[in-house]
Scaffold this motif. Sequence first.
Motif, PDB file in Angstrom:
ATOM      1  N   UNK A   5      15.575  -2.729   7.788  1.00 23.36           N
ATOM      2  CA  UNK A   5      15.375  -4.045   8.393  1.00 23.36           C
ATOM      3  C   UNK A   5      13.953  -4.545   8.163  1.00 23.36           C
ATOM      4  N   UNK A   6      13.063  -3.634   7.803  1.00 21.29           N
ATOM      5  CA  UNK A   6      11.659  -3.982   7.551  1.00 21.29           C
ATOM      6  C   UNK A   6      11.121  -3.064   6.461  1.00 21.29           C
ATOM      7  N   UNK A   7      10.413  -3.652   5.506  1.00 20.50           N
ATOM      8  CA  UNK A   7       9.775  -2.878   4.438  1.00 20.50           C
ATOM      9  C   UNK A   7       8.269  -3.028   4.594  1.00 20.50           C
ATOM     10  N   UNK A   8       7.567  -1.902   4.693  1.00 21.30           N
ATOM     11  CA  UNK A   8       6.125  -1.894   4.938  1.00 21.30           C
ATOM     12  C   UNK A   8       5.392  -1.270   3.757  1.00 21.30           C
ATOM     13  N   UNK A   9       4.136  -1.680   3.611  1.00 14.10           N
ATOM     14  CA  UNK A   9       3.340  -1.233   2.476  1.00 14.10           C
ATOM     15  C   UNK A   9       1.904  -0.935   2.888  1.00 14.10           C
ATOM     16  N   UNK A  10       1.325   0.056   2.238  1.00 13.91           N
ATOM     17  CA  UNK A  10      -0.124   0.150   2.133  1.00 13.91           C
ATOM     18  C   UNK A  10      -0.553  -0.995   1.203  1.00 13.91           C
ATOM     19  N   UNK A  11      -1.849  -1.297   1.154  1.00 11.94           N
ATOM     20  CA  UNK A  11      -2.314  -2.397   0.301  1.00 11.94           C
ATOM     21  C   UNK A  11      -3.003  -1.885  -0.964  1.00 11.94           C
ATOM     22  N   UNK A  12      -4.217  -1.338  -0.827  1.00 11.05           N
ATOM     23  CA  UNK A  12      -4.973  -0.912  -2.005  1.00 11.05           C
ATOM     24  C   UNK A  12      -4.281   0.242  -2.717  1.00 11.05           C
ATOM     25  N   UNK A  13      -4.112   0.088  -4.016  1.00  9.04           N
ATOM     26  CA  UNK A  13      -3.480   1.072  -4.901  1.00  9.04           C
ATOM     27  C   UNK A  13      -1.994   1.251  -4.625  1.00  9.04           C
ATOM     28  N   UNK A  14      -1.424   0.371  -3.791  1.00 10.05           N
ATOM     29  CA  UNK A  14       0.020   0.331  -3.580  1.00 10.05           C
ATOM     30  C   UNK A  14       0.572  -1.043  -3.944  1.00 10.05           C
ATOM     31  N   UNK A  38      12.146  -8.299   7.098  1.00 11.55           N
ATOM     32  CA  UNK A  38      10.752  -8.439   7.481  1.00 11.55           C
ATOM     33  C   UNK A  38       9.894  -7.571   6.558  1.00 11.55           C
ATOM     34  N   UNK A  39       8.651  -7.985   6.362  1.00 10.67           N
ATOM     35  CA  UNK A  39       7.710  -7.273   5.501  1.00 10.67           C
ATOM     36  C   UNK A  39       6.416  -7.044   6.282  1.00 10.67           C
ATOM     37  N   UNK A  40       5.861  -5.844   6.174  1.00  7.88           N
ATOM     38  CA  UNK A  40       4.595  -5.526   6.842  1.00  7.88           C
ATOM     39  C   UNK A  40       3.636  -4.906   5.843  1.00  7.88           C
ATOM     40  N   UNK A  41       2.348  -5.177   6.043  1.00 10.56           N
ATOM     41  CA  UNK A  41       1.295  -4.560   5.236  1.00 10.56           C
ATOM     42  C   UNK A  41       0.290  -3.954   6.194  1.00 10.56           C
ATOM     43  N   UNK A  42      -0.002  -2.671   6.024  1.00 13.15           N
ATOM     44  CA  UNK A  42      -0.951  -1.968   6.884  1.00 13.15           C
ATOM     45  C   UNK A  42      -1.947  -1.234   5.996  1.00 13.15           C
ATOM     46  N   UNK A  43      -3.231  -1.481   6.228  1.00 12.87           N
ATOM     47  CA  UNK A  43      -4.263  -0.931   5.342  1.00 12.87           C
ATOM     48  C   UNK A  43      -5.591  -0.870   6.074  1.00 12.87           C
TER      49      UNK A  43
END
Length: 251
Positions: A5-14, A38-43
């Motif tokens: 239901x939600x796809x999350x990502x690191x930011x740098x080098x991801x 939903x999309x999340x970015x955590x870094x």
Amino acid sequence: MTSPDLVAFDLDDTLAPSKGAIDPRIASLLLALMQRVDVAIISGGNEAQFRSQVIAQLGDIDATTAARLHLLPTCGTRYLRHDGADFAPVYAQDLTAEQKTGALTALREEAERLGLWEAEPWGDILEDRGSQITFSALGQKAPHDAKRDWDPSGAKREALRNAVAARLPDLEVRSGGSTSIDITLAGIDKAYGMRQLAEHTGIPLTSMLFYGDRLDEGGNDYPVLAIGVPSVAVEGWEDTADKLDALLPTL
């Protein structure tokens, strides 16, 4: 797992080269994802980096689409949601002035003692991000190749992290990116940010899918995996893009 239901990502080098803007291919994939989930970015990056690296590259997205994007700068010590006009803070777990001073002093003194203080860095080595103090060994604007070659084994970062952590027992001290050490309030890491995301969205951790380049034990993405979020290891933004090309038709 079933479709997330939600796809999350690191930011740098991801999603992007370290401190760099996301590629148009990644921007297109993120927009396609936001039409489905939903999309999340955590870094560890600060809010300004999120705005320049990601938001500015997405173009004029409508408010409905933007509402599906969750931004968690500085390892989840801040959480931003779109309020219909702009991305605004949901919360911010800021350090006190005393905590900031102690962290900045410990980082500089221990880096100098260990011979890790760069005499001619690319930009600032120490940065006050409000809810996080960050040490960047080669400076905030160091080129990617120099950062990659500085500490390939992670031994330098681990030595500095251990030395600083011993001086700051009431704060969280951890290795960040390839040349960085991050300091936040105790108990706050990417696991904290993901739990906050679950609480605010009502989406269980097991219904999320996370992509990161440091999912190895000791890596700054590992806490996400450790709390049970289904996770996918990647090696750079191109690998992430390839894996999203495969994911999108399944959603």
